[in-house]
Design a protein around this motif. Structure first.
Motif, mmCIF file in Angstrom:
data_model
loop_
_atom_site.group_PDB
_atom_site.id
_atom_site.type_symbol
_atom_site.label_atom_id
_atom_site.label_comp_id
_atom_site.label_asym_id
_atom_site.label_seq_id
_atom_site.Cartn_x
_atom_site.Cartn_y
_atom_site.Cartn_z
ATOM 1 N N HIS A 87 0.829 -1.209 0.000
ATOM 2 C CA HIS A 87 0.000 0.000 0.000
ATOM 3 C C HIS A 87 0.865 1.261 0.000
ATOM 4 C CE1 HIS A 87 -3.216 2.804 0.979
ATOM 5 N NE2 HIS A 87 -4.078 1.823 0.763
ATOM 6 N N SER A 88 0.404 2.269 -0.700
ATOM 7 C CA SER A 88 1.185 3.498 -0.847
ATOM 8 C C SER A 88 1.232 4.344 0.417
ATOM 9 C CB SER A 88 0.630 4.339 -1.999
ATOM 10 O OG SER A 88 -0.709 4.718 -1.731
ATOM 11 N N ALA A 109 -14.177 8.773 9.486
ATOM 12 C CA ALA A 109 -15.078 7.790 8.887
ATOM 13 C C ALA A 109 -14.366 6.473 8.603
ATOM 14 C CB ALA A 109 -15.682 8.350 7.600
ATOM 15 N N ALA A 110 -13.129 6.532 8.134
ATOM 16 C CA ALA A 110 -12.389 5.304 7.827
ATOM 17 C C ALA A 110 -12.132 4.493 9.081
ATOM 18 C CB ALA A 110 -11.071 5.640 7.133
ATOM 19 N N VAL A 111 -11.880 5.167 10.185
ATOM 20 C CA VAL A 111 -11.671 4.488 11.465
ATOM 21 C C VAL A 111 -12.965 3.822 11.918
ATOM 22 C CG1 VAL A 111 -11.285 4.885 13.926
ATOM 23 C CG2 VAL A 111 -9.744 5.892 12.230
ATOM 24 N N ARG A 112 -14.071 4.543 11.827
ATOM 25 C CA ARG A 112 -15.352 3.977 12.270
ATOM 26 C C ARG A 112 -15.691 2.717 11.480
ATOM 27 N NH1 ARG A 112 -19.457 8.818 14.062
ATOM 28 N NH2 ARG A 112 -17.879 10.393 14.532
ATOM 29 N N ALA A 116 -10.933 -4.459 4.930
ATOM 30 C CA ALA A 116 -11.196 -3.350 5.846
ATOM 31 C C ALA A 116 -9.914 -2.600 6.174
ATOM 32 C CB ALA A 116 -11.842 -3.876 7.130
ATOM 33 N N ARG A 117 -8.815 -3.317 6.320
ATOM 34 C CA ARG A 117 -7.528 -2.655 6.599
ATOM 35 C C ARG A 117 -7.085 -1.840 5.388
ATOM 36 N NH1 ARG A 117 -3.607 -1.913 10.871
ATOM 37 N NH2 ARG A 117 -4.141 -3.979 11.619
ATOM 38 N N VAL A 118 -7.251 -2.372 4.197
ATOM 39 C CA VAL A 118 -6.909 -1.610 2.991
ATOM 40 C C VAL A 118 -7.719 -0.321 2.949
ATOM 41 C CG1 VAL A 118 -7.074 -1.575 0.468
ATOM 42 C CG2 VAL A 118 -6.135 -3.581 1.626
ATOM 43 N N GLN A 119 -8.997 -0.402 3.282
ATOM 44 C CA GLN A 119 -9.839 0.796 3.278
ATOM 45 C C GLN A 119 -9.418 1.784 4.356
ATOM 46 O OE1 GLN A 119 -13.683 -1.024 3.608
ATOM 47 N NE2 GLN A 119 -13.727 -1.653 1.450
ATOM 48 N N ASP A 172 -6.459 3.429 2.916
ATOM 49 C CA ASP A 172 -6.923 4.389 1.904
ATOM 50 C C ASP A 172 -7.391 5.682 2.574
ATOM 51 O OD1 ASP A 172 -6.473 2.550 -0.127
ATOM 52 O OD2 ASP A 172 -8.582 1.983 -0.332
ATOM 53 N N GLY A 173 -8.135 5.545 3.672
ATOM 54 C CA GLY A 173 -8.624 6.716 4.384
ATOM 55 C C GLY A 173 -7.503 7.562 4.953
ATOM 56 N N ILE A 174 -6.473 6.907 5.461
ATOM 57 C CA ILE A 174 -5.332 7.654 5.990
ATOM 58 C C ILE A 174 -4.613 8.376 4.866
ATOM 59 C CG2 ILE A 174 -3.090 7.465 7.134
ATOM 60 C CD1 ILE A 174 -4.227 5.062 8.688
#
Length: 261
Positions: free
Chosen positions: A23-24, A141-144, A243-246, A249-251
């Motif tokens: 992941h980037s 939101a990504a954390v939730r 879910a971890r990838v998302q 992505d959010g971070i």
């Protein structure tokens, strides 16, 4: 020796695992400000990991009174060994601490804001449910979404599924994720993040050498020869990886500073 079923499951999960490892977000931490944003998101994953672990301990050992033997002694030992080091490991000075508390210390040293996750803990201590506590924390939101996925697995109450989430969504992949991160951080911020790099190194060491093999054995024992449970384990592990990838992505999106008009 890892069973053929474990190897098959790992093969099935390999594409999702590669997404995480490559992941980037790891290469997007160009400054201490970026790292603070990362930590302020990631700390919630450090926290909810303990709920996965404690859900397993609750299901696989006796944690009520009066005590009675519960489940397989071998499985009890597997989970209790992991709990010992996750909940009461040692800090750089050799003092007992949980990995979560060690992470908070690393955040404080880095100047990251610990108030959101502290608000979450305070809300939980006051009797709030997880959703209300996330709202009190004003979690991104990504954390939730990530935490909701974790607790969906926990509340489903299937030990083999929780073990799969714990093993393949966390312990089995974390060393490779953190190895990328710690290498870059040492190069970019030499000597400035000692507690954080200690935390990362400790996870790489424990998870790779001890916790991942123990957790894999736990999945093997819980699924046994039940084809349906092995399939459920694979599905849950894949969902947790997505879910971890998302979350990553959010971070990454939170690190992008909008251009001035």
């Amino acid at each position: 020796m890892i069973s053929d079923r474990i190897l098959t499951l790992q093969h099935t999960l390999a594409p999702a695992r590669q997404q995480l490892v490559a992941h980037s977000v790891y290469q997007s931490l160009h400054s201490l400000d970026d790292l603070r944003v990362f930590m302020q998101h990631h700390v919630f994953a450090v926290w909810d990991f303990m709920s996965l672990l404690k859900a397993l301990q609750r299901e696989l050992t006796c944690v009520t009174l009066p005590w009675v033997p519960k489940g397989s002694p071998r499985t009890r030992r597997l989970i209790n060994e992991i709990v010992l080091e996750e909940e009461t490991d040692v800090d750089p000075e050799g003092r007992a601490t949980s990995h979560f508390e060690l992470y908070l210390r690393a955040m404080q040293e880095c100047g990251a804001d610990t108030q959101p996750v502290q608000r979450l803990l305070e809300a939980l201590a006051g009797g709030a449910d997880v959703e209300a506590a996330l709202a009190a924390a004003e979690a991104p939101a990504a954390v939730r979404a990530f935490v909701r996925q974790t607790f969906e697995v926990v509340h489903a109450g299937q030990p083999h599924a929780v073990a799969a989430a714990f093993t393949f969504g966390r312990e089995d992949v974390i060393p490779d994720m953190f190895r990328h991160l710690v290498h870059d951080l040492r190069q970019r911020f030499p000597g400035q993040l000692d507690t954080f790099t200690y935390y990362l190194d400790r996870h790489i060491e424990l998870d790779e050498e001890a916790h991942a093999p123990l957790a894999q054995q736990m999945v093997r024992e819980l699924c046994g020869e039940d084809e349906q449970q092995w399939q459920q384990a694979a599905e849950v592990a894949a969902r947790c990886m997505r879910a971890r990838v998302q979350l990553w992505d959010g971070i990454r999106e939170a690190l992008v500073v909008p251009a001035e008009a």
